[in-house]
Each structure stands twice: as C-alpha cells, then as structure tokens.
Design a protein around this motif. Structure first.
Motif, mmCIF file in Angstrom:
data_model
loop_
_atom_site.group_PDB
_atom_site.id
_atom_site.type_symbol
_atom_site.label_atom_id
_atom_site.label_comp_id
_atom_site.label_asym_id
_atom_site.label_seq_id
_atom_site.Cartn_x
_atom_site.Cartn_y
_atom_site.Cartn_z
ATOM 1 N N LEU A 4 0.812 -1.209 0.000
ATOM 2 C CA LEU A 4 0.000 0.000 0.000
ATOM 3 C C LEU A 4 0.851 1.267 0.000
ATOM 4 C CD1 LEU A 4 -2.874 -1.095 2.404
ATOM 5 C CD2 LEU A 4 -2.895 -1.002 -0.084
ATOM 6 N N LYS A 5 2.091 1.148 0.444
ATOM 7 C CA LYS A 5 2.992 2.299 0.406
ATOM 8 C C LYS A 5 3.224 2.753 -1.034
ATOM 9 C CE LYS A 5 7.505 3.911 2.078
ATOM 10 N NZ LYS A 5 8.781 3.514 2.736
ATOM 11 N N VAL A 6 3.185 1.798 -1.978
ATOM 12 C CA VAL A 6 3.346 2.132 -3.399
ATOM 13 C C VAL A 6 2.259 3.118 -3.824
ATOM 14 C CG1 VAL A 6 3.304 1.216 -5.752
ATOM 15 C CG2 VAL A 6 4.438 -0.071 -3.930
ATOM 16 N N LEU A 7 1.023 2.876 -3.384
ATOM 17 C CA LEU A 7 -0.090 3.754 -3.733
ATOM 18 C C LEU A 7 0.003 5.089 -3.014
ATOM 19 C CD1 LEU A 7 -2.875 1.075 -3.600
ATOM 20 C CD2 LEU A 7 -2.387 2.461 -5.590
ATOM 21 N N GLU A 8 0.499 5.053 -1.794
ATOM 22 C CA GLU A 8 0.608 6.282 -1.014
ATOM 23 C C GLU A 8 1.607 7.242 -1.653
ATOM 24 O OE1 GLU A 8 0.459 7.237 3.713
ATOM 25 O OE2 GLU A 8 1.897 5.737 3.048
ATOM 26 N N GLU A 9 2.646 6.685 -2.271
ATOM 27 C CA GLU A 9 3.732 7.508 -2.791
ATOM 28 C C GLU A 9 3.625 7.819 -4.278
ATOM 29 O OE1 GLU A 9 7.232 5.347 -1.746
ATOM 30 O OE2 GLU A 9 7.180 5.993 0.354
ATOM 31 N N SER A 10 2.750 7.103 -5.011
ATOM 32 C CA SER A 10 2.703 7.306 -6.463
ATOM 33 C C SER A 10 1.272 7.324 -6.983
ATOM 34 C CB SER A 10 3.479 6.192 -7.185
ATOM 35 O OG SER A 10 3.346 6.317 -8.592
ATOM 36 N N ASN A 11 1.012 8.206 -7.954
ATOM 37 C CA ASN A 11 -0.270 8.234 -8.664
ATOM 38 C C ASN A 11 -0.105 7.774 -10.110
ATOM 39 O OD1 ASN A 11 -1.733 9.153 -6.498
ATOM 40 N ND2 ASN A 11 -1.576 11.313 -7.049
ATOM 41 N N ASP A 12 1.070 7.237 -10.441
ATOM 42 C CA ASP A 12 1.376 6.786 -11.804
ATOM 43 C C ASP A 12 0.897 5.347 -11.970
ATOM 44 O OD1 ASP A 12 2.494 5.793 -14.137
ATOM 45 O OD2 ASP A 12 4.402 6.812 -13.878
ATOM 46 N N GLY A 13 -0.171 5.175 -12.747
ATOM 47 C CA GLY A 13 -0.778 3.853 -12.889
ATOM 48 C C GLY A 13 0.151 2.808 -13.469
ATOM 49 N N PHE A 14 1.023 3.193 -14.396
ATOM 50 C CA PHE A 14 1.889 2.202 -15.031
ATOM 51 C C PHE A 14 3.020 1.779 -14.103
ATOM 52 C CE2 PHE A 14 -0.298 4.403 -18.422
ATOM 53 C CZ PHE A 14 -0.798 3.327 -19.137
ATOM 54 N N HIS A 15 3.500 2.714 -13.289
ATOM 55 C CA HIS A 15 4.479 2.352 -12.253
ATOM 56 C C HIS A 15 3.831 1.421 -11.238
ATOM 57 C CE1 HIS A 15 7.446 2.658 -9.055
ATOM 58 N NE2 HIS A 15 6.492 3.084 -8.242
ATOM 59 N N ILE A 16 2.591 1.726 -10.863
ATOM 60 C CA ILE A 16 1.870 0.906 -9.887
ATOM 61 C C ILE A 16 1.626 -0.494 -10.436
ATOM 62 C CG2 ILE A 16 -0.388 0.638 -8.753
ATOM 63 C CD1 ILE A 16 -0.330 3.759 -8.475
ATOM 64 N N ALA A 17 1.271 -0.585 -11.716
ATOM 65 C CA ALA A 17 1.033 -1.896 -12.327
ATOM 66 C C ALA A 17 2.298 -2.743 -12.300
ATOM 67 C CB ALA A 17 0.551 -1.723 -13.768
ATOM 68 N N ALA A 18 3.426 -2.122 -12.597
ATOM 69 C CA ALA A 18 4.695 -2.855 -12.582
ATOM 70 C C ALA A 18 5.036 -3.310 -11.163
ATOM 71 C CB ALA A 18 5.809 -1.977 -13.142
ATOM 72 N N GLU A 19 4.790 -2.448 -10.178
ATOM 73 C CA GLU A 19 5.056 -2.801 -8.783
ATOM 74 C C GLU A 19 4.099 -3.887 -8.302
ATOM 75 O OE1 GLU A 19 7.555 -1.436 -6.376
ATOM 76 O OE2 GLU A 19 8.249 -1.450 -8.453
ATOM 77 N N ASP A 20 2.853 -3.806 -8.758
ATOM 78 C CA ASP A 20 1.866 -4.831 -8.408
ATOM 79 C C ASP A 20 2.352 -6.200 -8.857
ATOM 80 O OD1 ASP A 20 -0.446 -5.959 -7.482
ATOM 81 O OD2 ASP A 20 -1.762 -5.072 -8.970
ATOM 82 N N LEU A 21 2.864 -6.248 -10.083
ATOM 83 C CA LEU A 21 3.362 -7.510 -10.637
ATOM 84 C C LEU A 21 4.591 -7.986 -9.869
ATOM 85 C CD1 LEU A 21 2.672 -9.421 -12.984
ATOM 86 C CD2 LEU A 21 4.306 -8.163 -14.369
ATOM 87 N N ARG A 22 5.481 -7.047 -9.519
ATOM 88 C CA ARG A 22 6.711 -7.411 -8.802
ATOM 89 C C ARG A 22 6.416 -7.906 -7.386
ATOM 90 N NH1 ARG A 22 10.041 -5.261 -5.089
ATOM 91 N NH2 ARG A 22 8.842 -3.336 -4.929
ATOM 92 N N LEU A 23 5.547 -7.189 -6.674
ATOM 93 C CA LEU A 23 5.297 -7.519 -5.274
ATOM 94 C C LEU A 23 4.433 -8.757 -5.111
ATOM 95 C CD1 LEU A 23 4.666 -3.935 -3.875
ATOM 96 C CD2 LEU A 23 6.607 -5.415 -3.375
ATOM 97 N N ARG A 24 3.453 -8.910 -6.010
ATOM 98 C CA ARG A 24 2.551 -10.038 -5.876
ATOM 99 C C ARG A 24 3.140 -11.291 -6.491
ATOM 100 N NH1 ARG A 24 -3.173 -9.882 -8.339
ATOM 101 N NH2 ARG A 24 -2.675 -7.711 -8.639
ATOM 102 N N GLY A 25 3.819 -11.103 -7.619
ATOM 103 C CA GLY A 25 4.402 -12.257 -8.294
ATOM 104 C C GLY A 25 3.337 -13.070 -9.000
ATOM 105 N N PRO A 26 3.682 -13.689 -10.121
ATOM 106 C CA PRO A 26 2.704 -14.495 -10.860
ATOM 107 C C PRO A 26 2.356 -15.775 -10.120
ATOM 108 C CG PRO A 26 4.874 -14.734 -11.824
ATOM 109 C CD PRO A 26 4.999 -13.682 -10.769
ATOM 110 N N GLY A 27 1.171 -16.290 -10.378
ATOM 111 C CA GLY A 27 0.802 -17.595 -9.859
ATOM 112 C C GLY A 27 0.055 -17.567 -8.543
ATOM 113 N N ASP A 28 -0.137 -16.375 -7.940
ATOM 114 C CA ASP A 28 -0.871 -16.303 -6.674
ATOM 115 C C ASP A 28 -2.356 -16.319 -6.983
ATOM 116 O OD1 ASP A 28 -1.883 -15.790 -4.202
ATOM 117 O OD2 ASP A 28 -1.303 -13.682 -4.163
ATOM 118 N N PHE A 29 -3.018 -17.426 -6.700
ATOM 119 C CA PHE A 29 -4.407 -17.575 -7.129
ATOM 120 C C PHE A 29 -5.404 -17.237 -6.021
ATOM 121 C CE2 PHE A 29 -8.190 -20.202 -8.158
ATOM 122 C CZ PHE A 29 -8.516 -19.580 -9.348
ATOM 123 N N PHE A 30 -4.951 -17.125 -4.790
ATOM 124 C CA PHE A 30 -5.876 -16.920 -3.679
ATOM 125 C C PHE A 30 -6.359 -15.482 -3.606
ATOM 126 C CE2 PHE A 30 -4.208 -20.931 -2.493
ATOM 127 C CZ PHE A 30 -5.221 -21.544 -1.779
#
Length: 660
Positions: A598-624
């Motif tokens: 959530l700190k990513v959202l607090e510090e940035s309003n750039d959707g494409f940066h957030i999307a990249a961070e979302d992918l990095r932090l969550r990682g692929p394959g998390d189905f839950f």
C-alpha cells in the motif's frame, strides 16, 4: 449407467431437478460443460482453532467454544436474527446469524462447536457475525481439504453447486485434451481433465496453483489465437473511409476552440489517429493512458474529423450512466458545429430506439454514444467510419468485431485506463497499434493519499462530512467478502445504515452493490452524478463507468484485499475536477507485506508504475483472494497473477499455431 456427456442438460445430474436447473440458469449453467467451467472464485482453508482471547480482529479464523446461553431467535422487520454466546477457557464471544431461524433447533446450549468467521470488537465485546459452524469431529474432516466457494445468485447455494460438480467427476477426469503431450511437458502443464478436477477439489495450494496455471493457459491461448487472426486479417484490409484533406485542415481550429490546450501525449495520440485514418488501410489503434489523462477529448477530435470527412462515428462504453455522461458532453461540444449526436441504450423506450435507429440508417445522426445496444442486429448505419470502444478490458475481442461489422470495415479506436505493464500490453493487444498518453492535463491537482489503520475511521468520517459541507461528494468502497453466502449485500447494507445513523439528515448516504437490478444500479449512479447523493457506499462495481468531477474523497475499506492496479482504478474515480481530492486506504491487516504494497499507492499516482510494482510484489501464480485485475475477458486467467502463463501461451501460439 449411461455415460454422461458434456452437452447433456444439468437435469441429467443426480440431485438436480427442474427447480434447481432453473436457478442454475441465472449463472448461465445449462449443460454439464457449463457447470464444469463455473470455476470457484476462492477457496476456504480451515486452520487449527485459536483461543478466543487470541482471535485476531477482522481476520478469518476458527474458535472452538461451548454455547453458554439459550439460542435466541428474534424476528425483525427486515431480518430474522439468531444470537447466542459461547466461551472457552480464555474468553467469550457473541454469535450472530441473519435469516437462519432453523439454528434455534440445531444448536444446543452446553454443546461444543467450531465456529469460523470474522471477529469484530463492538462495545468492548467480541462478536462473530454469520459464522460457519461444525461439530469438532466434522471440523477435522474440513481441515483436510480446501473448500471451493462459487459465485452465487439468489436461489443457488454453494453446497448445491459443490455436490453437482462432485456428481460429474468422472466426466471431468476424462475430458479430451487438445494440447499435445509435448507441449504440456514443454510448458509444465497438467492434462486438461486433471486440471479441471483439481480446480474444483484441490487438496492443497500446490494442486490449486498447478490447476489454475493450466486453465489460465488455455484461456490465454484461445484469446491470443483470436488476436493473431484479427491481426492477420486487419493488416490486409483496405479502408474506404479515408479522411479528407479539408477535414484534417480544420482540426487545429477545433482544438483552438477548446478551453484548454492538449498535452503533448494527447497531441501525439491524435496525430497517430489522423495518420492511420488517412493512410488507406483500416486503423486498429489502442490509446492507453492513466485515469484522467484526457483520452475522451482525443476521441472527440477523432469523431470530429470523421464526421467532417462524411462518415459516422460510434462510441461504445460499458455502462448506461457513462454513456449518458459522454452523450451530454459530446452533444454540447458539437452543438456549435451542428453535428447531431444521439444516445442509444437498453433502457430507452422502443419509440426512442426506433427514432435513433432511423437517424443512423438515413445518416441524419452523425455520432452515436451507447452501450452494447449499439451492436444489436436491428441497428444499421449509413456510413460508419469510426468505432470507438471505451474501457477495452470490459469488451471481448468478439464484441469488438461485432461493432466493426456494423459498417464497411470502419476504423477502430480502443481506449483503456487499465494500467497494464507495457510488456503484457504488447501481448494482449497484439492486433492493435498502441499510443500512450503518460501525462495528466494541466490544472489537475495531485490526489493526496494516506494509508491508515481501522482506528482512523472516526477521523475519516469527520473529514468526509467536512468535504460534503463544502459541496463535494465521496465514495466509500467495501470489499467483496465471500466467506458466507450473502455477505457482500449485508456488508454494504450495514455499512450504509451505519453511516446514515452517524450523519443523520445532514449527509445523504446511499448503498450500491452488484446484486441490485440493473435499473436500480443505474438510478443510484445517476442520482450520485446529479448530486442527489452525498456519500455512495459501494462494492467495486463503480470501478469503471462513472465520471463525477464533484467527488473529492475515495475511502477504501480493507484495501489490503485488492490488487494495487484495482485500487488505482478505484482511486481514479476522484481527482477528475479542479478541487483537491483525497484517497484514504483503510488497511485492516497491518502486516509488513500489506504495508509495503500500500505504500506504493501512497507515494505514487502513476498507474503504469503501480502496475509494474503490483506484478513485482505479488508475483505471478498467486491464485488466492479476491479477483484483482478488474479484467473480465477471462473466466479464470488474470493478467497479473498469471503473467508468466500469458507469456508461455504466446510462445506456444507462435510454435504450434492453432491446436484442435
């Protein structure tokens, strides 16, 4: 016993009669195959019971306790409420159920049960609302497997679906697999039958992950084949809707008449469109830009030059409320140019629809804005030259094709605010050329963000009231909790009632959720846009499809439950006007992981940066957890959770082509 086939009606399944089959149709389940492809939305694991004293607040847990009071059944004006108290050696808890009066004769004072649910602290007392209940012996069985939770509608219970799927297990296990064994081994994929069985009845997270990987692969594979086919077809298409030089020469004058100047990104995207539509081949272009970047005015300029060249334009959006908003804006914009703009939606009267269809057919209507009504068979155009779809991720490839087919190969412009990392966007939109708009228009204030704990709620409520007093509006988002049937509705309803009680008549509060009838949802959204509602309490149904520049506060409960990309989309509902806007993320699970995300959202309003961070932090394959990308092109696949699978599917398409 006769072998069951995929095409058989569900009434062939033991335990599914005509009444149940009718209810199943609400979930679009008519055949055995439909049932098999209704994938669980999440899974419940049952852990070791914890002492009541140690039970965490607002986290799903199980306690083993003895009922110490009589079971009370109280009938209210809206609900039947069942209450009881239970205790163990460390403390006590109040138990509450809604509309389950039979529990009065099922549960017994003095008996010990396992109760699973969320504990809240109310007036210094622990309360567990609508918990699941088991005998200790039964609970031991529950701990050995993951329990599927299916999407539900009125008249269909989760247990009914689970039992029906169990009855067709043999059909599932013997599903024919179109993917060659060589390809399965190369990409590490389960056989289709095994994956389809495991997705319904996984023993553990490992089995679930492997099943989800295979089924996501199949969905991506089919989609990418369609995209490849479109790309091959489109590259050979000659356009008869070429922009005239005179029309293009008048674009600068049109832009000069706007009350603001276009950004460099907007100008570049518009030039890409003009070049495409002037080049003699059919345009297929995506404008991808963050929420609020000004894609709509670029689309309006494209419609303007299209009409001046002698053609018609159509703009298709996902909701009626958004269609009405775009219609009003375009009608006002084009009134000085005497360009007739019309609206076409499903809720219009038959007479209104006929008038619009007649105007489109004879060419007197030059621009039409609408929902899926634009692609109905009876809608015919005189000279459709440009088709624009807003929020592409809400429309499948085939729906876009149907709108294309309404004219003689019209140009296609797709707009999307979904923040997708560029590496994934290139794969998903392989049939489209991409224009990026990366900056926001001048005058927009940066949304101010804060991530806070649940103890901040009283302060947030007062802040919302202050903003309403200043003439602004606010959203409050409740998560889609599915731990028990009907909780989503109860969650929004109880939250709405709570805010009404807190604010009184000084603040007009209304609730909105996905289980409402479409007409009611549209009415509430329109009332909010028209400022007849001050605070809208909603699930994520408002993620797209509403534009209210007067809304300045977005408060999101249990923000940790959502992906960063979806949170960013929700945040984009505010900050659309000149006033300062705010987003309050309520973190109900203060862990280091949730803080980091959530700190990513607090510090940035750039959707494409957030999307990249979302992918990095969550990682692929998390189905839950909650389905998080907001993308409904797929039943199960998720472009973030299964990013590696998407890339594998693209590789397979290139190597093997179409596999029958």
């Amino acid at each position: 016993m006769e072998t069951m086939r995929l095409s058989d009606p569900v009434t062939k399944i033991r335990g599914v009669g005509d009444k149940t089959a009718t209810a199943f149709r609400k979930l679009k389940i008519e055949t055995v195959q439909d049932l098999i492809r209704l994938y669980p939305r999440r899974y419940l694991g049952y852990q070791t019971p914890v002492p009541i004293r140690d039970a965490p607040e607002l986290e799903r847990c199980t306690i083993q306790a003895t009922i110490c009071t009589a079971i009370k059944v109280n009938k209210g004006p809206r609900y039947v409420i069942v209450t009881a108290s239970a205790q163990d050696a460390t403390g006590s808890v109040e138990l509450v159920w809604f509309n389950m009066p039979f529990l009065g004769s099922v549960l017994r004072k003095g008996e010990t049960y396992c109760f699973t649910g969320l504990i809240r602290i109310k007036s210094k007392r622990r309360v567990m609302e609508h918990p699941e209940y088991f005998t200790p012996y039964k609970y031991q069985d529950m701990r050995s497997v993951l329990q599927p939770v299916y999407p539900l509608v009125a008249g269909v219970k989760n247990n009914q679906l689970r039992k029906a799927v169990q009855e067709v297990c043999e059909v599932i296990r013997t599903l024919p697999d179109p993917l060659p064994e060589q390809a399965r081994e190369e990409y590490g994929l389960l056989p289709l039958g095994e994956a389809s069985y495991r997705i319904h009845f996984p023993k553990d997270e490992g089995e679930l992950s492997a099943a989800a990987r295979r089924l996501a692969f199949d969905e991506f594979y089919r989609f990418l084949l369609d995209v490849q086919t479109l790309r091959e077809e489109n590259t050979r298409l000659t356009s008869i809707h070429v922009l005239t030089e005179e029309a293009v020469s008048r674009v600068p004058g049109f832009l000069a008449g706007l009350p603001y100047a276009l950004t460099a990104g907007q100008q570049s995207a518009l030039q890409d469109i003009i070049d495409d539509m002037s080049g003699g081949t059919v345009m297929n272009r995506l404008i991808q830009g963050d929420v609020g970047c000004g894609k709509t005015i670029v689309a309006a300029a494209a419609l303007y030059v299209t009409v001046l060249s002698g053609y018609q334009g159509a703009l298709m959006v996902p909701t009626e409320v958004l269609a009405m908003q775009h219609f009003r804006e375009l009608e006002q914009l084009f009134r000085p140019y005497k360009i007739r703009v019309a609206l076409l939606t499903g809720s219009m009267s038959l007479k209104e629809k006929r008038e619009v269809c007649a105007g489109l057919s004879d060419g007197s209507i030059r621009i039409v804005v609408g929902t899926h009504a634009l692609i109905q068979d009876k809608v015919q155009y005189q000279s459709l030259g440009l088709v624009i779809t807003d929020e592409q991720h809400r429309f499948g490839v085939r729906q876009r094709e149907r709108l294309q087919e309404k004219g003689e190969l019209p140009h296609v412009l797709v707009m999307s605010a979904t923040p997708i990392p560029r590496t994934l966007a290139i794969i998903l939109y392989a049939d489209l050329d991409i224009s990026l708009i990366t900056e926001l228009p001048g005058g927009r204030k940066r949304i101010l963000n804060c991530v806070v704990g649940t103890d901040y709620r009283p302060t947030a409520y007062q802040f919302i009231k202050k903003e309403v007093s200043a003439g602004h509006q606010a959203y409050v988002i409740c998560p889609k909790v599915e731990d028990s049937e009907g909780v989503e509705l109860e969650n929004v309803a109880s939250y709405t009632e709570g805010l009404k009680g807190l604010y009184g008549a000084s603040v007009r509060v209304e609730g909105l959720h996905g289980r409402m009838k479409e007409e009611e949802k549209q009415r509430i959204l329109q009332d909010f846009v028209d400022r007849r509602i001050d605070v809208l309490v909603s699930t994520t149904v408002i993620e797209v499809g509403i534009n209210n520049p007067n809304a300045t506060v977005m408060m999101i409960e249990n923000a940790e439950r959502f992906g960063l990309a979806q949170l960013h989309q929700l945040r984009g509902r505010v900050g659309r006007g000149d006033a300062q806007s705010y987003c309050i993320f309520i973190n109900g699970n203060i862990t280091e992981e949730s803080k980091e995300r959530l700190k990513v959202l607090e510090e940035s309003n750039d959707g494409f940066h957030i999307a990249a961070e979302d992918l990095r932090l969550r990682g692929p394959g998390d189905f839950f957890g909650v389905r998080q990308s907001g993308d409904i092109m797929f039943r199960l696949a998720d472009i973030y959770q299964h990013a590696d699978v998407l890339k594998a599917a693209q590789d397979c398409v290139l190597k093997y082509g179409r596999i029958e």
